[in-house]
Design an enzyme around this catalytic site. Structure first.
Site, PDB file in Angstrom:
ATOM      1  N   ASP A  79       0.931  -1.183   0.063  1.00  0.00           N
ATOM      2  CA  ASP A  79      -0.076   0.152  -0.129  1.00  0.00           C
ATOM      3  C   ASP A  79       0.997   1.294  -0.103  1.00  0.00           C
ATOM      4  OD1 ASP A  79      -1.987   2.106   1.083  1.00  0.00           O
ATOM      5  OD2 ASP A  79      -3.176   0.468   1.599  1.00  0.00           O
ATOM      6  N   THR A 109      -4.442  14.766 -13.084  1.00  0.00           N
ATOM      7  CA  THR A 109      -5.859  14.714 -13.963  1.00  0.00           C
ATOM      8  C   THR A 109      -6.090  16.046 -14.337  1.00  0.00           C
ATOM      9  OG1 THR A 109      -8.242  14.225 -13.984  1.00  0.00           O
ATOM     10  CG2 THR A 109      -7.117  14.522 -11.851  1.00  0.00           C
ATOM     11  N   ASP A 110      -6.848  16.285 -15.527  1.00  0.00           N
ATOM     12  CA  ASP A 110      -7.230  17.615 -15.715  1.00  0.00           C
ATOM     13  C   ASP A 110      -8.545  18.090 -15.052  1.00  0.00           C
ATOM     14  OD1 ASP A 110      -9.441  15.945 -16.937  1.00  0.00           O
ATOM     15  OD2 ASP A 110      -9.095  16.733 -19.069  1.00  0.00           O
ATOM     16  N   GLU A 111      -9.097  16.880 -14.202  1.00  0.00           N
ATOM     17  CA  GLU A 111     -10.034  17.438 -13.364  1.00  0.00           C
ATOM     18  C   GLU A 111     -10.067  18.424 -12.356  1.00  0.00           C
ATOM     19  OE1 GLU A 111     -12.987  13.811 -12.547  1.00  0.00           O
ATOM     20  OE2 GLU A 111     -12.284  12.926 -14.457  1.00  0.00           O
ATOM     21  N   TYR A 123     -13.000  13.166  -5.620  1.00  0.00           N
ATOM     22  CA  TYR A 123     -11.954  12.570  -6.310  1.00  0.00           C
ATOM     23  C   TYR A 123     -11.050  13.760  -7.033  1.00  0.00           C
ATOM     24  CZ  TYR A 123      -9.440  11.249 -10.424  1.00  0.00           C
ATOM     25  OH  TYR A 123      -8.478  10.999 -11.546  1.00  0.00           O
ATOM     26  N   SER A 124     -11.425  14.768  -7.560  1.00  0.00           N
ATOM     27  CA  SER A 124     -10.624  15.902  -8.058  1.00  0.00           C
ATOM     28  C   SER A 124     -10.000  16.817  -6.968  1.00  0.00           C
ATOM     29  CB  SER A 124     -11.210  16.791  -9.232  1.00  0.00           C
ATOM     30  OG  SER A 124     -12.349  17.109  -8.773  1.00  0.00           O
ATOM     31  N   LYS A 176      -6.818  14.759  -5.846  1.00  0.00           N
ATOM     32  CA  LYS A 176      -5.906  14.868  -6.721  1.00  0.00           C
ATOM     33  C   LYS A 176      -5.182  16.413  -6.835  1.00  0.00           C
ATOM     34  CE  LYS A 176      -4.855  12.074  -9.136  1.00  0.00           C
ATOM     35  NZ  LYS A 176      -3.968  10.776  -9.238  1.00  0.00           N
ATOM     36  N   LEU A 223     -17.132   5.320 -18.004  1.00  0.00           N
ATOM     37  CA  LEU A 223     -18.144   5.323 -19.306  1.00  0.00           C
ATOM     38  C   LEU A 223     -18.059   4.118 -20.401  1.00  0.00           C
ATOM     39  CD1 LEU A 223     -20.520   7.213 -20.660  1.00  0.00           C
ATOM     40  CD2 LEU A 223     -18.497   8.154 -21.778  1.00  0.00           C
ATOM     41  N   ARG A 249     -16.217  14.995 -22.775  1.00  0.00           N
ATOM     42  CA  ARG A 249     -14.652  14.810 -22.194  1.00  0.00           C
ATOM     43  C   ARG A 249     -13.894  14.628 -23.266  1.00  0.00           C
ATOM     44  NH1 ARG A 249     -17.003  16.061 -18.243  1.00  0.00           N
ATOM     45  NH2 ARG A 249     -17.400  15.037 -16.395  1.00  0.00           N
TER      46      ARG A 249
HETATM   47  P1  NAD Z   1      -7.564   2.455 -11.539  1.00  0.00           P
HETATM   48  O1  NAD Z   1      -8.395   2.882 -10.798  1.00  0.00           O
HETATM   49  O2  NAD Z   1      -7.687   1.601 -12.864  1.00  0.00           O
HETATM   50  O3  NAD Z   1      -6.278   1.782 -10.827  1.00  0.00           O
HETATM   51  C1  NAD Z   1      -5.587   2.307  -9.774  1.00  0.00           C
HETATM   52  C2  NAD Z   1      -4.564   1.251  -9.213  1.00  0.00           C
HETATM   53  O4  NAD Z   1      -4.198   1.858  -8.044  1.00  0.00           O
HETATM   54  C3  NAD Z   1      -5.061   0.066  -8.888  1.00  0.00           C
HETATM   55  O5  NAD Z   1      -4.285  -1.093  -9.297  1.00  0.00           O
HETATM   56  C4  NAD Z   1      -5.300  -0.301  -7.330  1.00  0.00           C
HETATM   57  O6  NAD Z   1      -5.256  -1.368  -6.899  1.00  0.00           O
HETATM   58  C5  NAD Z   1      -4.119   0.735  -6.991  1.00  0.00           C
HETATM   59  N1  NAD Z   1      -4.124   1.254  -5.502  1.00  0.00           N
HETATM   60  C6  NAD Z   1      -5.478   1.848  -5.183  1.00  0.00           C
HETATM   61  N2  NAD Z   1      -5.118   2.217  -3.901  1.00  0.00           N
HETATM   62  C7  NAD Z   1      -3.960   1.816  -3.665  1.00  0.00           C
HETATM   63  C8  NAD Z   1      -2.715   1.999  -2.526  1.00  0.00           C
HETATM   64  N3  NAD Z   1      -3.507   2.760  -1.352  1.00  0.00           N
HETATM   65  N4  NAD Z   1      -1.764   1.648  -2.673  1.00  0.00           N
HETATM   66  C9  NAD Z   1      -1.249   1.019  -3.507  1.00  0.00           C
HETATM   67  N5  NAD Z   1      -2.055   0.737  -4.884  1.00  0.00           N
HETATM   68  C10 NAD Z   1      -3.251   1.261  -4.738  1.00  0.00           C
HETATM   69  O7  NAD Z   1      -6.922   3.799 -12.153  1.00  0.00           O
HETATM   70  P2  NAD Z   1      -6.331   4.363 -13.381  1.00  0.00           P
HETATM   71  O8  NAD Z   1      -7.569   4.652 -14.461  1.00  0.00           O
HETATM   72  O9  NAD Z   1      -5.439   3.282 -14.063  1.00  0.00           O
HETATM   73  O10 NAD Z   1      -5.688   5.731 -13.030  1.00  0.00           O
HETATM   74  C11 NAD Z   1      -4.446   6.024 -12.825  1.00  0.00           C
HETATM   75  C12 NAD Z   1      -4.091   7.239 -12.449  1.00  0.00           C
HETATM   76  O11 NAD Z   1      -4.285   8.216 -13.485  1.00  0.00           O
HETATM   77  C13 NAD Z   1      -4.722   7.549 -11.166  1.00  0.00           C
HETATM   78  O12 NAD Z   1      -3.771   8.463 -10.278  1.00  0.00           O
HETATM   79  C14 NAD Z   1      -5.852   8.575 -11.720  1.00  0.00           C
HETATM   80  O13 NAD Z   1      -6.114   9.735 -10.785  1.00  0.00           O
HETATM   81  C15 NAD Z   1      -4.977   8.959 -13.090  1.00  0.00           C
HETATM   82  N6  NAD Z   1      -6.145   9.572 -14.112  1.00  0.00           N
HETATM   83  C16 NAD Z   1      -6.697   8.428 -14.728  1.00  0.00           C
HETATM   84  C17 NAD Z   1      -7.669   9.014 -15.691  1.00  0.00           C
HETATM   85  C18 NAD Z   1      -8.441   8.100 -16.444  1.00  0.00           C
HETATM   86  O14 NAD Z   1      -9.216   8.382 -17.244  1.00  0.00           O
HETATM   87  N7  NAD Z   1      -8.606   6.688 -15.973  1.00  0.00           N
HETATM   88  C19 NAD Z   1      -7.661  10.367 -16.014  1.00  0.00           C
HETATM   89  C20 NAD Z   1      -6.702  11.194 -15.368  1.00  0.00           C
HETATM   90  C21 NAD Z   1      -5.907  10.678 -14.480  1.00  0.00           C
HETATM   91  P1  TYD Z   2     -16.458   8.628 -16.204  1.00  0.00           P
HETATM   92  O1  TYD Z   2     -15.737   7.488 -17.157  1.00  0.00           O
HETATM   93  O2  TYD Z   2     -16.721   8.168 -14.866  1.00  0.00           O
HETATM   94  O3  TYD Z   2     -14.983   9.622 -15.891  1.00  0.00           O
HETATM   95  P2  TYD Z   2     -15.034  10.925 -15.434  1.00  0.00           P
HETATM   96  O4  TYD Z   2     -16.104  11.364 -14.620  1.00  0.00           O
HETATM   97  O5  TYD Z   2     -13.638  11.043 -14.543  1.00  0.00           O
HETATM   98  O6  TYD Z   2     -14.777  11.845 -16.576  1.00  0.00           O
HETATM   99  O7  TYD Z   2     -17.373   9.403 -16.831  1.00  0.00           O
HETATM  100  C1  TYD Z   2     -17.278   9.989 -18.221  1.00  0.00           C
HETATM  101  C2  TYD Z   2     -18.468  10.720 -18.384  1.00  0.00           C
HETATM  102  O8  TYD Z   2     -19.546   9.911 -18.907  1.00  0.00           O
HETATM  103  C3  TYD Z   2     -19.079  11.398 -17.291  1.00  0.00           C
HETATM  104  O9  TYD Z   2     -19.455  12.803 -17.943  1.00  0.00           O
HETATM  105  C4  TYD Z   2     -20.106  10.823 -16.708  1.00  0.00           C
HETATM  106  C5  TYD Z   2     -20.539  10.101 -17.811  1.00  0.00           C
HETATM  107  N1  TYD Z   2     -21.161   8.796 -17.479  1.00  0.00           N
HETATM  108  C6  TYD Z   2     -22.437   8.449 -17.951  1.00  0.00           C
HETATM  109  O10 TYD Z   2     -23.179   9.312 -18.394  1.00  0.00           O
HETATM  110  N2  TYD Z   2     -22.899   7.209 -17.426  1.00  0.00           N
HETATM  111  C7  TYD Z   2     -22.127   6.493 -16.723  1.00  0.00           C
HETATM  112  O11 TYD Z   2     -22.719   5.121 -16.534  1.00  0.00           O
HETATM  113  C8  TYD Z   2     -20.769   6.839 -16.444  1.00  0.00           C
HETATM  114  C9  TYD Z   2     -20.005   5.525 -15.672  1.00  0.00           C
HETATM  115  C10 TYD Z   2     -20.237   7.777 -16.659  1.00  0.00           C
END
Ligand code: NAD
Ligand code: TYD
Length: 367
Positions: free
Chosen positions: A60, A134-136, A174-175, A178, A214, A238
């Site tokens: 962790d 993240t851009d969020e 979340y944002s 971050k 999504l 998005r």
């Molecule tokens: P994800 O949720 O798929 O994966 C997160 C990983 O972190 C998992 O493998 C989980 O087991 C691990 N994890 C969670 N808590 C932990 C802890 N306390 N110690 C060690 N490991 C832990 O996330 P993702 O979509 O792959 O995102 C990865 C990174 O990118 C994140 O920091 C997220 O904020 C950032 N990000 C993601 C997106 C996106 O669209 N997915 C966009 C912008 C930024």
């Molecule tokens: P998501 O994939 O959760 O990413 P983020 O909220 O980090 O941008 O959602 C992407 C967009 O899709 C967001 O505007 C919320 C919308 N959304 C739905 O309309 N239905 C859904 O079931 C989910 C998961 C997301």
């Protein structure tokens, strides 16, 4: 040979990054630290079994002792911190774990890295720490007046975009978590001269994404003739980034980005949610020949609380300084992504049934 400590490398982007790096660099080692929450899935890395360049550590990022031990044993040159709670809807239900993992976990990673890397004179050699943000954190943009049919701005010259100097204005737990982590990373750089850099990417998509986000959720539901829940009016926008393009950006920023800087990653792939859902319906129907997959499956549901209207990145800085640009147009990326989900029904079946969580026990118990 350089050693990368990658956290969260069993999650969606992290596992794609581990695979990308080992495909594109032969002489590196990756130490992959992951707590294996519901989002961590070692099946994503099954192709690396037996590859001595990949070492998995079940730990962790909040655990000072365990993380210090990883630094002591593996002496990483670089850290890429992906580990996080990443789903906005979960953060609305349960914000506390987002503060714990995303903020406290990052602070612990920074403290352990600094303790391991500080040469005693405030220098850190060639070590580098990259925080995946993240851009969020920038909040939300307004929808431009003139739009193309897919929801992208008709006049991008005059539309607003997130830039690295856009003030942070997070809305979701979340944002907010971050953004807090980003402030700690900057504080470590400004206070201790710590060698850090931050990337802020837009919404990623591609293989191995947990079907709560999504795109994989809509593909999965369409295949099973389940309702497709569209939040609000479906017109939120998005900026979609194909995951391999993101991995490439991280590789480049880690190698050549300026320390203390932020690089936005994304751009030119804005789409309205409802447009995405419609293209998924059409493409999944065409690929499977299943005529029951129609727009009748769409269900407009109550909007997400605090739902950000639009995200969009102007990736000028990373293009001008490092030569990166998003190579995969949305149309190409979504076709590849749908194909991957259709070709990997066992992966989806395992994550939706929870069976993937047995994989760790099977593969690692007693090792
Ligand atoms: P994800 O949720 O798929 O994966 C997160 C990983 O972190 C998992 O493998 C989980 O087991 C691990 N994890 C969670 N808590 C932990 C802890 N306390 N110690 C060690 N490991 C832990 O996330 P993702 O979509 O792959 O995102 C990865 C990174 O990118 C994140 O920091 C997220 O904020 C950032 N990000 C993601 C997106 C996106 O669209 N997915 C966009 C912008 C930024
Ligand atoms: P998501 O994939 O959760 O990413 P983020 O909220 O980090 O941008 O959602 C992407 C967009 O899709 C967001 O505007 C919320 C919308 N959304 C739905 O309309 N239905 C859904 O079931 C989910 C998961 C997301």
């Amino acid at each position: 040979m350089k050693t990368y400590l990658v956290t969260g490398g069993a999650g969606f982007i992290g596992s794609n990054f581990v695979l990308y790096m080992l495909r594109n660099h032969t002489a590196i080692k990756i130490v992959n630290v992951d707590a294996l929450t519901y989002a961590g899935n070692l099946e994503n890395l099954a192709s690396l079994e037996g590859d001595p360049r990949h070492v998995f550590v079940h730990a962790d990022i909040r655990d000072r002792e365990a993380i210090s031990a990883v630094f002591a044993e593996h002496q990483p040159d670089y850290v890429v911190n992906f580990a996080a709670e990443s789903h906005v809807d979960r953060s609305i239900e349960n914000p506390g774990v987002f503060a714990d993992t995303n903020v406290q976990g990052t602070v612990n990673m920074l403290a352990c890295a600094r303790a391991a890397w500080d040469d005693g004179n405030g220098g850190y050699g060639d070590h580098r720490y990259l925080q995946v943000s993240t851009d969020e954190v920038y909040g939300a943009l307004a929808i431009p007046e003139a739009l193309n049919a897919d929801g992208s701005p008709a006049d991008p010259e005059h539309a607003d975009f997130f830039r690295e100097d856009t003030p942070l204005s997070p809305h979701s737990p979340y944002s907010a978590s971050k953004a807090s982590a980003d402030f700690f990373v900057r504080a470590w750089h400004d206070t201790y001269g710590f060698p850090s850099v931050i990337t802020r990417c837009s919404n990623n998509y591609g293989p191995y994404q947990f079907p709560e986000k999504l795109i994989p959720l809509m593909i999965h539901n369409a295949l099973h003739h389940k309702e497709l829940p569209v939040y609000g009016d479906g017109l939120n926008v998005r900026d979609w980034l194909y995951v391999d393009d993101h991995c490439k950006a991280i590789d480049m920023v880690l190698a050549s980005g300026r320390l203390g800087e932020v690089y936005n990653v994304g751009g030119h792939n804005e789409r309205a949610n409802i447009y995405i859902v419609r293209t998924i319906i059409q493409q999944v129907r065409e690929a499977t020949g299943d005529e029951a997959i129609t727009e009748d499956l769409i269900r407009y549901v109550t909007d997400r609380a605090g739902h950000d209207r639009r995200y969009g990145i102007a990736p000028d800085k990373i293009r001008e300084e490092l030569g990166w640009y998003p190579e995969t147009p949305y149309e190409e990326g979504i076709a590849k992504t749908i194909r991957w989900y259709l070709d990997n029904p066992e992966w989806v079946e395992h994550v939706t049934s929870g069976a993937y969580q047995d994989y760790y026990e099977r593969m690692y118990a007693g090792r």
